[in-house]
Motif scaffolding. Sequence first.
Motif, PDB file in Angstrom:
ATOM      1  N   VAL A 223       0.839  -1.202   0.000  1.00 63.20           N
ATOM      2  CA  VAL A 223       0.000   0.000   0.000  1.00 63.20           C
ATOM      3  C   VAL A 223       0.878   1.257   0.000  1.00 63.20           C
ATOM      4  CG1 VAL A 223      -1.616   1.381   1.370  1.00 63.20           C
ATOM      5  CG2 VAL A 223      -2.031  -1.057   1.033  1.00 63.20           C
TER       6      VAL A 223
ATOM      7  N   LEU B 214       2.196   1.730  -3.481  1.00 63.33           N
ATOM      8  CA  LEU B 214       1.162   2.173  -4.423  1.00 63.33           C
ATOM      9  C   LEU B 214       0.821   3.648  -4.219  1.00 63.33           C
ATOM     10  CD1 LEU B 214      -1.276  -0.900  -4.494  1.00 63.33           C
ATOM     11  CD2 LEU B 214       0.511  -0.298  -6.134  1.00 63.33           C
ATOM     12  N   LYS B 215       0.927   4.133  -2.992  1.00 67.06           N
ATOM     13  CA  LYS B 215       0.673   5.558  -2.738  1.00 67.06           C
ATOM     14  C   LYS B 215       1.703   6.427  -3.459  1.00 67.06           C
ATOM     15  CE  LYS B 215      -1.657   5.124   1.754  1.00 67.06           C
ATOM     16  NZ  LYS B 215      -1.500   5.245   3.230  1.00 67.06           N
TER      17      LYS B 215
ATOM     18  N   GLU C 250       0.571   6.546  -7.423  1.00 66.10           N
ATOM     19  CA  GLU C 250      -0.873   6.726  -7.566  1.00 66.10           C
ATOM     20  C   GLU C 250      -1.253   6.921  -9.034  1.00 66.10           C
ATOM     21  OE1 GLU C 250      -4.403   9.283  -5.354  1.00 66.10           O
ATOM     22  OE2 GLU C 250      -2.292   9.691  -4.922  1.00 66.10           O
TER      23      GLU C 250
ATOM     24  N   LEU D 278      -6.650  -4.832  -1.176  1.00 69.15           N
ATOM     25  CA  LEU D 278      -6.415  -3.591  -1.925  1.00 69.15           C
ATOM     26  C   LEU D 278      -7.727  -2.933  -2.345  1.00 69.15           C
ATOM     27  CD1 LEU D 278      -3.348  -4.601  -4.131  1.00 69.15           C
ATOM     28  CD2 LEU D 278      -3.357  -3.260  -2.023  1.00 69.15           C
TER      29      LEU D 278
ATOM     30  N   GLN E  25      -8.913  -0.921   0.326  1.00 72.28           N
ATOM     31  CA  GLN E  25      -8.128   0.306   0.476  1.00 72.28           C
ATOM     32  C   GLN E  25      -8.470   1.342  -0.591  1.00 72.28           C
ATOM     33  OE1 GLN E  25      -5.831   0.664   3.139  1.00 72.28           O
ATOM     34  NE2 GLN E  25      -6.872  -1.227   3.727  1.00 72.28           N
TER      35      GLN E  25
ATOM     36  N   ILE F 153      -8.238   0.904  -3.926  1.00 77.89           N
ATOM     37  CA  ILE F 153      -7.339   0.843  -5.086  1.00 77.89           C
ATOM     38  C   ILE F 153      -8.051   0.143  -6.239  1.00 77.89           C
ATOM     39  CG2 ILE F 153      -5.169  -0.157  -5.936  1.00 77.89           C
ATOM     40  CD1 ILE F 153      -4.163   0.274  -2.968  1.00 77.89           C
ATOM     41  N   SER F 154      -7.884   0.670  -7.439  1.00 74.10           N
ATOM     42  CA  SER F 154      -8.489   0.101  -8.654  1.00 74.10           C
ATOM     43  C   SER F 154      -7.687  -1.131  -9.059  1.00 74.10           C
ATOM     44  CB  SER F 154      -8.470   1.153  -9.767  1.00 74.10           C
ATOM     45  OG  SER F 154      -8.859   0.581 -10.991  1.00 74.10           O
TER      46      SER F 154
END
Length: 717
Positions: free
Chosen positions: A216, A219-220, A223, A244, A247, A249-250
Amino acid sequence: MLNTLKKVFGFESFRPNQEAIIKNILEKRDVFAVMPTGGGKSLCYQLPARIMKGTAVVISPLISLMKDQVDAAIENGISAAFLNSSLSPQEMSGIYQQLKSNDLELLYIAPERFAMPSFLETLKTIPISLFAIDEAHCVSEWGHDFRPDYLSLCNITQTFPHIPVSAFTATATPNVQEDIITKIGLRSPYIIRASFNRQNLFYQVKSKTGIESQIVDFLKEHEDEPGIIYRSTRDSVFRLTEFLVDQGISVLPYHAGLSPEERKRNQEAFSRDRVTVIVATIAFGMGIDKSNVRFVIHADLPKNIEGYYQETGRAGRDGERADCLLLFGRQDIPKIRFFIDQMPNENERSISMEKLYKSVKYASHNVCRRRQLLEYFGETYTEENCGACDICAGNIEKVDITVDAQIVMSAMSRTGQYFGIRHIIDIVVGADTKRIRELQHNEIKTYGAGKHKEKKHWQFIIDELLAQEAIAQDGGQYPVLIMTNKGTEILYGREKIEGLKREEIKKKPKAFKVSGFQPYDEVLFDKLRVLRKGLAEEHKVPPYIIFSDMTLHQMCIYYPSTLDEMITISGVGETKLERYGTDFTKEIRAHLDKNPDISIPERSPSDLTVNRPQQKVKESTIEKTYEFFNEGLSVKEIAKARNLASSTITGHLESLIRDGRVAEIDRLIDPAKRNTIEEMFFALKTWNTGPIVEYSKGTVSYDDARLVRAYIQRKTI
């Protein structure tokens, strides 16, 4: 060659090795090429296919990739098709007809089709320009991805003795290379082993701590960037995807346990930028040609370096910067060893274990990641510091770890070398566990000798000892630690040992630059991405097939606001200029109008005049379509006569309708249907064609909607 390169593909120059490979193919010589993923293999056979007479036959195991490859070729104005099990009998019949009529420059097939006697007989009756074998390592039992279907290719040079054969792969070691050449029977081939160095990839290894939070956090930092996360099992794919999604996220999953329809749907959603991240087992990726993947995460240890290299190679195929993160935990090793132990063939087990050992070595040695990868494939990396891996970009300090190493090995020795990493660390830190008490290991001299330091430090010491081969792991699913001769020398003070302590970098360093990379207008880039996605939906192709990110970046540096300027951008060939040039120059002009202070960098006169003969290409090609239309030909008949896609002809007619030169469209679309489509546009209050097609449940095509849209807009001027 150079003329075709620019006119068809939109490039001014070849990438390394492409020109030499193409020259040899044009001279009808066999070729064997090892080129890294993203090195431009497809152009090496697509360009000769355009120049040579006959049909170029490309043999590939990647059924899911064939459509994207064919779509990309068609977008460049090459007549192309594929034959595989995904087609209906009617579609297959149509392609066979094209083949027999010599209407195809490029045909993709799977290896099992080549093995069909009836298909071979068909090939013998048509002019063939060349054979290209993609993923050629699949023919070798020594490779990491052997496929028995490929053995049918062993007769290709005997069956077609006068046709040049080219074999391409991204991952062959020198031994596998020799095996491929022998098995296929290449005749004194021209051999290219391109550099395996992907300069635009940043390699990083982190210790597994909390895998979900680590992913995570990563991934931030990335973005809205497309990327792939690899997991080792279907269950771990499912769990991570669910986490995910929670959270925000796509993300979508991909593994062999999903139905073929769901796998296809998820892969297409990723290819077409409808979803940002895909979580997958290694079943995913062989069929992905997406050029703008910005990162690849391996959340589990790869079984071998070949697979790891190929999977990381799916990042940054457009040449732009991309990240490759491996999360390494030694707990992954016994899981892989368990599966290796199930292999019935002893030789196969031995090869797999050797490959696993090298994978562990890559992840645990504090040596330049790039150097290790290149050395695996027999290539020497001479730079002291690559600047694009965590080792070279991080802060590294050499420290004497002799005393701590002796503490660990003393604990191993005093317990008979019968225990694994976790238990030895528990002894060293003085953990009060039931197992330690039962075995009376709390009474040995080394118990608690390292309690003043965290477990993480002792894991580092053991990793260094393993990496420097002072100790080793022995056993199957639950390996124990044993000392080597080198370890014994260290334990008894006859030799010292140093470790490399590094600070794990949080972000890619600013100094990490790709050769030729320049800052670009990010606001315009976002606008062009939206435009590209809309056009991709209309044309039913992935966005990167319209234009790559690198091509968009060039547009966002040089702001081409006319067709003359647009044709000078890398990746813009004549066909793409016809189809998309007007849309993109219009968007760029609007952006410049809103931002009059933008300074446009000057380009050399040669950049701006290289394509002067093609300056009026869009105007002249519309005139040709107009002539055919006035002769009474339909859209399909004009497309066939001009060897262009129907969607391109529709685009020309759109311009002619808006200009008022085609005043009535009854010949193009039934009046009743036209009225229905007009009502849909007004009811849905949109000029986008996608909602119209969706609302009609497929009874209205994109081309129908485009023509009616132009007709309405002309009437309202």
